[in-house]
Write an enzyme that holds these catalytic residues in place. Sequence first.
Site, PDB file in Angstrom:
ATOM      1  N   ASN A  39      99.223  86.617  42.546  1.00 42.22           N
ATOM      2  CA  ASN A  39      98.166  86.273  41.596  1.00 42.22           C
ATOM      3  C   ASN A  39      97.280  87.497  41.501  1.00 42.22           C
ATOM      4  O   ASN A  39      96.500  87.771  42.411  1.00 42.22           O
ATOM      5  CB  ASN A  39      97.380  85.055  42.100  1.00 42.22           C
ATOM      6  CG  ASN A  39      96.173  84.751  41.236  1.00 42.22           C
ATOM      7  OD1 ASN A  39      95.990  85.355  40.179  1.00 42.22           O
ATOM      8  ND2 ASN A  39      95.347  83.817  41.685  1.00 42.22           N
TER       9      ASN A  39
ATOM     10  N   LYS B 264      94.877  88.086  39.555  1.00 42.86           N
ATOM     11  CA  LYS B 264      93.486  87.778  39.174  1.00 42.86           C
ATOM     12  C   LYS B 264      93.033  88.765  38.093  1.00 42.86           C
ATOM     13  O   LYS B 264      93.816  89.127  37.235  1.00 42.86           O
ATOM     14  CB  LYS B 264      92.581  87.773  40.412  1.00 42.86           C
ATOM     15  CG  LYS B 264      93.125  86.828  41.497  1.00 42.86           C
ATOM     16  CD  LYS B 264      92.182  86.602  42.652  1.00 42.86           C
ATOM     17  CE  LYS B 264      92.851  85.675  43.672  1.00 42.86           C
ATOM     18  NZ  LYS B 264      91.970  85.316  44.779  1.00 42.86           N
TER      19      LYS B 264
ATOM     20  N   HIS C 249      92.984  76.916  39.981  1.00 40.81           N
ATOM     21  CA  HIS C 249      92.613  77.823  41.073  1.00 40.81           C
ATOM     22  C   HIS C 249      91.140  77.608  41.428  1.00 40.81           C
ATOM     23  O   HIS C 249      90.321  77.336  40.554  1.00 40.81           O
ATOM     24  CB  HIS C 249      92.860  79.273  40.641  1.00 40.81           C
ATOM     25  CG  HIS C 249      92.772  80.232  41.783  1.00 40.81           C
ATOM     26  ND1 HIS C 249      91.574  80.668  42.279  1.00 40.81           N
ATOM     27  CD2 HIS C 249      93.732  80.799  42.547  1.00 40.81           C
ATOM     28  CE1 HIS C 249      91.808  81.475  43.309  1.00 40.81           C
ATOM     29  NE2 HIS C 249      93.102  81.577  43.491  1.00 40.81           N
TER      30      HIS C 249
ATOM     31  N   GLU D 188      88.842  79.585  42.000  1.00 37.23           N
ATOM     32  CA  GLU D 188      87.906  80.435  41.257  1.00 37.23           C
ATOM     33  C   GLU D 188      87.625  79.845  39.877  1.00 37.23           C
ATOM     34  O   GLU D 188      86.517  79.980  39.351  1.00 37.23           O
ATOM     35  CB  GLU D 188      88.466  81.869  41.172  1.00 37.23           C
ATOM     36  CG  GLU D 188      88.371  82.562  42.530  1.00 37.23           C
ATOM     37  CD  GLU D 188      89.465  83.573  42.812  1.00 37.23           C
ATOM     38  OE1 GLU D 188      90.170  83.995  41.883  1.00 37.23           O
ATOM     39  OE2 GLU D 188      89.616  83.940  44.001  1.00 37.23           O
TER      40      GLU D 188
ATOM     41  N   GLU E 151      95.184  76.115  48.960  1.00 34.62           N
ATOM     42  CA  GLU E 151      94.409  77.335  49.173  1.00 34.62           C
ATOM     43  C   GLU E 151      93.015  76.959  49.669  1.00 34.62           C
ATOM     44  O   GLU E 151      92.135  76.633  48.855  1.00 34.62           O
ATOM     45  CB  GLU E 151      94.280  78.115  47.860  1.00 34.62           C
ATOM     46  CG  GLU E 151      95.593  78.563  47.271  1.00 34.62           C
ATOM     47  CD  GLU E 151      95.424  79.809  46.397  1.00 34.62           C
ATOM     48  OE1 GLU E 151      96.048  80.817  46.721  1.00 34.62           O
ATOM     49  OE2 GLU E 151      94.648  79.770  45.430  1.00 34.62           O
TER      50      GLU E 151
ATOM     51  N   GLY F  50      90.462  85.717  49.944  1.00 35.91           N
ATOM     52  CA  GLY F  50      89.813  87.018  49.833  1.00 35.91           C
ATOM     53  C   GLY F  50      88.890  87.345  50.990  1.00 35.91           C
ATOM     54  O   GLY F  50      88.105  88.291  50.930  1.00 35.91           O
TER      55      GLY F  50
ATOM     56  N   SER G 247      94.468  84.832  52.000  1.00 36.07           N
ATOM     57  CA  SER G 247      94.619  85.962  52.926  1.00 36.07           C
ATOM     58  C   SER G 247      96.017  86.030  53.553  1.00 36.07           C
ATOM     59  O   SER G 247      96.154  86.362  54.722  1.00 36.07           O
ATOM     60  CB  SER G 247      93.534  85.932  54.008  1.00 36.07           C
ATOM     61  OG  SER G 247      92.254  86.057  53.413  1.00 36.07           O
TER      62      SER G 247
HETATM   63  P1  13P Z   1      93.917  86.437  48.712  1.00 33.99           P
HETATM   64  O1  13P Z   1      95.380  86.523  49.084  1.00 33.99           O
HETATM   65  O2  13P Z   1      93.355  87.706  48.188  1.00 33.99           O
HETATM   66  O3  13P Z   1      93.104  85.804  49.794  1.00 33.99           O
HETATM   67  O4  13P Z   1      93.852  85.412  47.450  1.00 33.99           O
HETATM   68  C1  13P Z   1      94.474  84.194  47.555  1.00 33.99           C
HETATM   69  C2  13P Z   1      94.487  83.556  46.232  1.00 33.99           C
HETATM   70  O5  13P Z   1      93.462  83.156  45.720  1.00 33.99           O
HETATM   71  C3  13P Z   1      95.784  83.442  45.539  1.00 33.99           C
HETATM   72  O6  13P Z   1      95.690  82.614  44.428  1.00 33.99           O
END
Ligand code: 13P
Length: 261
Positions: free
Chosen positions: A14, A16, A100, A102, A172, A178, A217
């Site tokens: 992903n 982003k 997601h 976010e 997640e 992150g 992560s």
């Molecule tokens: P990270 O792997 O950067 O923690 O992000 C996870 C994520 O949100 C994947 O959709």
Amino acid sequence: MSQSRVPRPLFCGNWKLWGSLSESVALAKGVRDATAGVTAVDVAVGPGFVALAAVAEKLQSSALGVAAQDGYWEVKGAFTGEVAMAQIADAGARYVIIGHSERRQFFAETDASVARKAKAALGVHLTPIICIGETLSERDAGQALARVSSQLDGAMRELSDAELVRVVIAYEPVWAIGTGRNATPEQAQEVHAAIRAQLSRRLQGKAQEIRILYGGSVKPDNVASLMGQKDIDGALVGGASLTVESFAKLVKEGTSACIRS
Ligand code: 13P
């Protein structure tokens, strides 16, 4: 057991909000070449919308799939800024990430909108990757399983059983995204098992066919221990999917762990 692990694992990047058009195409080509020998699992990359069609075109004759990061349920009309699921499929994507954290946090995504998006995605033969996960305060309050269960319940609400078996779920935990602080394999497995049990109440044995990914992560050096867990069927990967080297390494480590388990 190796080639036949059921469900077939999936490792999806992903990206982003990352990357110019040329950077996105170059990363996709690099991942395609570096993972060309990987056959026991599915692998996908998740570029931003602007690069989606160009990346999909580059990957047309390869096994590497493409995932959009969101999509809208309406087919067409006065919805400025939205992208229809049919447009995403037309651009060559195979998957669409939905709900997601976010998007839930910054763009007012709700369980109801996630449900409508999942239904619309399935209607155009996209595979929705439905994201669910608790916040740190919910976990600290002992509400992780309840939160995840209610998000899953909301996401499944509009789907028939035949549709539900075609989705991918991504657990997640928000506190692990992150932050460099991943859930331990045991913490993740506990939630994955609860998700599987909830799916089983709807689908009985068919729930074993649904892929439940872990995200938060995931890195090349922790993916193997996560994949060693019974109900972890792959990973949704943010930061570590942004270079060919780290994503290819993660996919290979994860695949080897699948073959061992
Ligand atoms: P990270 O792997 O950067 O923690 O992000 C996870 C994520 O949100 C994947 O959709």
